[in-house]
Design a protein around this motif. Structure first.
Motif, short mmCIF file in Angstrom:
data_model
loop_
_atom_site.label_atom_id
_atom_site.label_comp_id
_atom_site.label_asym_id
_atom_site.label_seq_id
_atom_site.Cartn_x
_atom_site.Cartn_y
_atom_site.Cartn_z
N ASN A 153 -2.91 -10.00 -3.80
CA ASN A 153 -2.04 -10.88 -3.02
C ASN A 153 -1.38 -10.04 -1.93
O ASN A 153 -1.05 -8.88 -2.17
N TYR A 154 -1.17 -10.66 -0.77
CA TYR A 154 -0.60 -9.94 0.36
C TYR A 154 0.49 -10.74 1.04
O TYR A 154 0.44 -11.97 1.12
N ALA A 155 1.47 -10.02 1.57
CA ALA A 155 2.47 -10.65 2.42
C ALA A 155 1.79 -11.06 3.72
O ALA A 155 0.86 -10.39 4.19
N ASP A 156 2.26 -12.14 4.30
CA ASP A 156 1.64 -12.65 5.54
C ASP A 156 1.65 -11.60 6.66
O ASP A 156 0.74 -11.55 7.47
N SER A 157 2.67 -10.77 6.68
CA SER A 157 2.83 -9.81 7.77
C SER A 157 1.73 -8.75 7.81
O SER A 157 1.50 -8.15 8.86
N ILE A 158 1.06 -8.52 6.71
CA ILE A 158 0.04 -7.48 6.66
C ILE A 158 -1.34 -8.01 6.27
O ILE A 158 -2.29 -7.23 6.19
N LYS A 159 -1.45 -9.28 6.04
CA LYS A 159 -2.71 -9.87 5.60
C LYS A 159 -3.80 -9.62 6.64
O LYS A 159 -3.57 -9.79 7.85
N GLY A 160 -4.95 -9.17 6.18
CA GLY A 160 -6.07 -8.88 7.07
C GLY A 160 -6.08 -7.47 7.60
O GLY A 160 -7.08 -7.03 8.18
N ARG A 161 -4.98 -6.74 7.42
CA ARG A 161 -4.91 -5.36 7.91
C ARG A 161 -4.83 -4.34 6.77
O ARG A 161 -5.31 -3.22 6.91
N PHE A 162 -4.20 -4.71 5.69
CA PHE A 162 -4.01 -3.81 4.55
C PHE A 162 -4.87 -4.27 3.38
O PHE A 162 -5.09 -5.47 3.19
N THR A 163 -5.32 -3.31 2.58
CA THR A 163 -6.09 -3.60 1.38
C THR A 163 -5.54 -2.81 0.21
O THR A 163 -5.45 -1.58 0.29
N ILE A 164 -5.18 -3.50 -0.85
CA ILE A 164 -4.67 -2.85 -2.06
C ILE A 164 -5.81 -2.72 -3.06
O ILE A 164 -6.68 -3.60 -3.16
N SER A 165 -5.81 -1.61 -3.79
CA SER A 165 -6.83 -1.40 -4.82
C SER A 165 -6.25 -0.52 -5.91
O SER A 165 -5.16 0.04 -5.76
N ARG A 166 -6.98 -0.42 -7.02
CA ARG A 166 -6.49 0.40 -8.13
C ARG A 166 -7.66 1.06 -8.83
O ARG A 166 -8.77 0.53 -8.84
N ASP A 167 -7.38 2.21 -9.44
CA ASP A 167 -8.34 2.94 -10.26
C ASP A 167 -7.65 3.20 -11.59
O ASP A 167 -6.86 4.14 -11.72
N ASN A 168 -7.90 2.34 -12.57
CA ASN A 168 -7.20 2.46 -13.85
C ASN A 168 -7.55 3.76 -14.58
O ASN A 168 -6.73 4.28 -15.34
N ALA A 169 -8.74 4.29 -14.36
CA ALA A 169 -9.12 5.55 -15.00
C ALA A 169 -8.27 6.71 -14.51
O ALA A 169 -8.08 7.70 -15.22
N LYS A 170 -7.75 6.58 -13.29
CA LYS A 170 -6.92 7.65 -12.71
C LYS A 170 -5.44 7.27 -12.69
O LYS A 170 -4.63 8.02 -12.15
N ASN A 171 -5.11 6.09 -13.25
CA ASN A 171 -3.71 5.63 -13.22
C ASN A 171 -3.16 5.67 -11.79
O ASN A 171 -2.02 6.08 -11.56
N THR A 172 -3.96 5.24 -10.85
CA THR A 172 -3.60 5.35 -9.44
C THR A 172 -3.89 4.04 -8.71
O THR A 172 -4.90 3.38 -8.97
N MET A 173 -2.99 3.71 -7.80
CA MET A 173 -3.14 2.54 -6.94
C MET A 173 -3.16 3.02 -5.50
O MET A 173 -2.54 4.03 -5.17
N TYR A 174 -3.84 2.27 -4.66
CA TYR A 174 -3.99 2.66 -3.26
C TYR A 174 -3.59 1.52 -2.32
O TYR A 174 -3.59 0.35 -2.70
N LEU A 175 -3.26 1.90 -1.10
CA LEU A 175 -3.04 0.92 -0.04
C LEU A 175 -3.71 1.45 1.22
O LEU A 175 -3.23 2.43 1.81
N GLN A 176 -4.82 0.84 1.59
CA GLN A 176 -5.49 1.18 2.84
C GLN A 176 -4.86 0.37 3.95
O GLN A 176 -4.85 -0.88 3.88
#
Length: 115
Positions: free
Chosen positions: A58-81
């Motif tokens: 889910n994304y806020a309207d202000s960043i939709k289409g520009r930002f991408t959130i993802s996660r790697d549960n094996a590394k206990n890490t989340m990302y924001l491109q």
């Protein structure tokens, strides 16, 4: 002890890109829905993006289409491109559980978009 450590921020020109990371420890990361938040100078902290346990997003309207959130549960890490960055994206970026921020806030990572 719960720790949320954000990294990857920096100074970038308008239109540029950055990839933020959130390393979590002391929590059952894969069992949490997680989110990115940001706080611009003189403004309240606001929610930016959220990711579910099954990686639904889910994304806020202000960043939709520009930002991408993802996660790697094996590394206990989340990302924001973050792509196509704008000066109004300048803020300190934080991670926490979402939609309720259950954990103590980390120090965040500064993102500055300026020419």
């Amino acid at each position: 002890q719960v720790q949320l450590v954000e990294s990857g921020g920096g100074l970038v020109e308008p239109g540029g890109s950055l990839r933020l990371a959130c390393a979590a420890s002391g929590i059952a990361f894969s069992a949490n829905t997680m989110g990115w938040y940001r706080q611009a100078p003189g403004k309240q902290r606001e929610w930016v993006a959220g990711i579910g346990r099954s990686a639904s997003t889910n994304y806020a309207d202000s960043i939709k289409g520009r930002f991408t959130i993802s996660r790697d549960n094996a590394k206990n890490t989340m990302y924001l491109q973050m792509n196509s960055l704008k000066p109004e994206d300048t803020a300190i970026y934080y991670c926490n559980s979402w939609p309720f921020s259950k954990y103590a806030w980390g120090r965040g990572t500064q993102v500055t978009v300026s020419s």
